[in-house]
Design an enzyme around this catalytic site. Sequence first.
Site, PDB file in Angstrom:
ATOM      1  N   ASP A  45       0.808  -1.219   0.000  1.00  0.00           N
ATOM      2  CA  ASP A  45       0.000   0.000   0.000  1.00  0.00           C
ATOM      3  C   ASP A  45       0.842   1.271   0.000  1.00  0.00           C
ATOM      4  O   ASP A  45       0.607   2.181  -0.800  1.00  0.00           O
ATOM      5  CB  ASP A  45      -0.953   0.017   1.204  1.00  0.00           C
ATOM      6  CG  ASP A  45      -2.175  -0.868   0.961  1.00  0.00           C
ATOM      7  OD1 ASP A  45      -2.319  -1.386  -0.170  1.00  0.00           O
ATOM      8  OD2 ASP A  45      -2.967  -1.045   1.903  1.00  0.00           O
ATOM      9  N   ASP A  96      -6.222   2.919  13.663  1.00  0.00           N
ATOM     10  CA  ASP A  96      -4.936   3.589  13.436  1.00  0.00           C
ATOM     11  C   ASP A  96      -5.070   4.926  12.715  1.00  0.00           C
ATOM     12  O   ASP A  96      -4.352   5.873  13.011  1.00  0.00           O
ATOM     13  CB  ASP A  96      -3.993   2.655  12.669  1.00  0.00           C
ATOM     14  CG  ASP A  96      -3.516   1.518  13.560  1.00  0.00           C
ATOM     15  OD1 ASP A  96      -3.378   1.754  14.775  1.00  0.00           O
ATOM     16  OD2 ASP A  96      -3.301   0.413  13.052  1.00  0.00           O
TER      17      ASP A  96
HETATM   18  N1  ARG Z   1      -6.632  -3.761  16.926  1.00  0.00           N
HETATM   19  C1  ARG Z   1      -5.335  -3.228  17.198  1.00  0.00           C
HETATM   20  C2  ARG Z   1      -5.403  -1.748  17.394  1.00  0.00           C
HETATM   21  O1  ARG Z   1      -6.340  -1.138  17.010  1.00  0.00           O
HETATM   22  C3  ARG Z   1      -4.310  -3.649  16.186  1.00  0.00           C
HETATM   23  C4  ARG Z   1      -4.368  -3.022  14.839  1.00  0.00           C
HETATM   24  C5  ARG Z   1      -3.325  -3.670  13.995  1.00  0.00           C
HETATM   25  N2  ARG Z   1      -3.267  -3.296  12.636  1.00  0.00           N
HETATM   26  C6  ARG Z   1      -3.010  -4.192  11.649  1.00  0.00           C
HETATM   27  N3  ARG Z   1      -2.769  -3.763  10.496  1.00  0.00           N
HETATM   28  N4  ARG Z   1      -3.021  -5.484  11.871  1.00  0.00           N
HETATM   29  O2  ARG Z   1      -4.495  -1.187  17.957  1.00  0.00           O
END
Ligand code: ARG
Length: 419
Positions: free
Chosen positions: A15, A124
């Site tokens: 990405d 995120d």
């Molecule tokens: N659920 C976790 C959080 O919101 C992990 C997110 C991880 N991202 C990924 N691309 N696997 O912090």
Amino acid sequence: MSKDTIVLAYSGGLDTSIAIRWLQEKYDADVITVLIDIGQGGEMEKNRAKAEEIGAVKSILIDAKEEFVEKFILPALKANAVYEDNYLLATALGRPLIAQLLVKVAAQENATAVAHGCTGKGNDQVRFDVSLKVLNPKLKIIAPAREWGLTRLSAIEYAKLHNIPLDGIIKTKTYSIDENLWGRSIECGVLEDAWFEPPEDAFELTAAPSAAPDIPTYVTIGFKKGIAVSLDGQQMEPLTLINSLQGIAGANSVGRVDHIENRLVGIKSKEVYECPAATVLHKAHQAMESMTLIRDLSHFKKIIEQKYAELVYYGLWFSPLRESLDAFIEVTQQTATGSVRVKLYKGNCTVVGRQSPFSLYDHKLATYETGDTFNHKAAEGFIHLWGLDLQTYGRVIRKALHPSHKAVVASEINCPLGV
Ligand code: ARG
């Protein structure tokens, strides 16, 4: 007229690799990439160079591992920050640091915009965008993956069409993974089935319990004011300690988590984590505090800990609330000094010993053996006053319900007025 500059948080993955070209085309801008090393592993220098091959005018690699530990992980450990009793927040703690470094590079490079690779469905993007807006509201924020709506296949097509070298970028990708030195978050694919046990190929930092040693491994963690400073008696920097412990705990299958999580964006998601070192350090740190904090402080800190974990998860790191909670927590850590002995065995992590110069555990007061200094006689007076209000209540209710002073059955004391 010279072009605008966009600073892109680059991971080396598909990405953010195609985002370099996409940003150049869509915004007619120069793209500078920043690859931030917070212990995600992989070939950092190679990835840095790859961004230039794809078309970045400049590609920067920043080693932020120590800063990550000092400014983010250690405060979270002091706070015993765990989201929903399960998630030790590795990904969530990394985001504000990445945002902070993006802002710094943007200032150095006179950029007008910053970009990141988050999609529109996760936490995120919130953590990045909120942090970026606090730190520099003038910067435009671009999240290509949130805008372009490309599936993985069409992203690969895009890459081919634009001669973006894909070697080393596309592996057989089964899961969505985010990793740093505090832990690894694994999502998607078969893991999305809430009834399905995560297959072994989802894990990298932890051995399967059946493959772990048949005898337990013991480790001793030394703490100084809430900071882990030694492993088995050997003084070391927290970063080295975390890295060493990761291998030992991982080999014993410690730190696997399978959890249905409440995301900030309103959905529940199935999350799998592995965080061997973080699991041991959290357990050990809590054990240290249970020995050194007085009861009401220990109980009150639990409330603070939950709030702290939530604000980290919710992307509110750069907030006066977090700073204020840190100030409170720092006071609680003044006596969190000593050692904790932990037993690691086939996925279990059990505290089996602790000692501290500030220990409030007084053997002479606690013992049931000879040498007991506890004043048993004083207990009677204590109990009398402790239960006095309830005793008065019982007398009044009994009298009201049974003016004839007939004996009252115990069940009538609860909700006697029939609420
Ligand atoms: N659920 C976790 C959080 O919101 C992990 C997110 C991880 N991202 C990924 N691309 N696997 O912090």
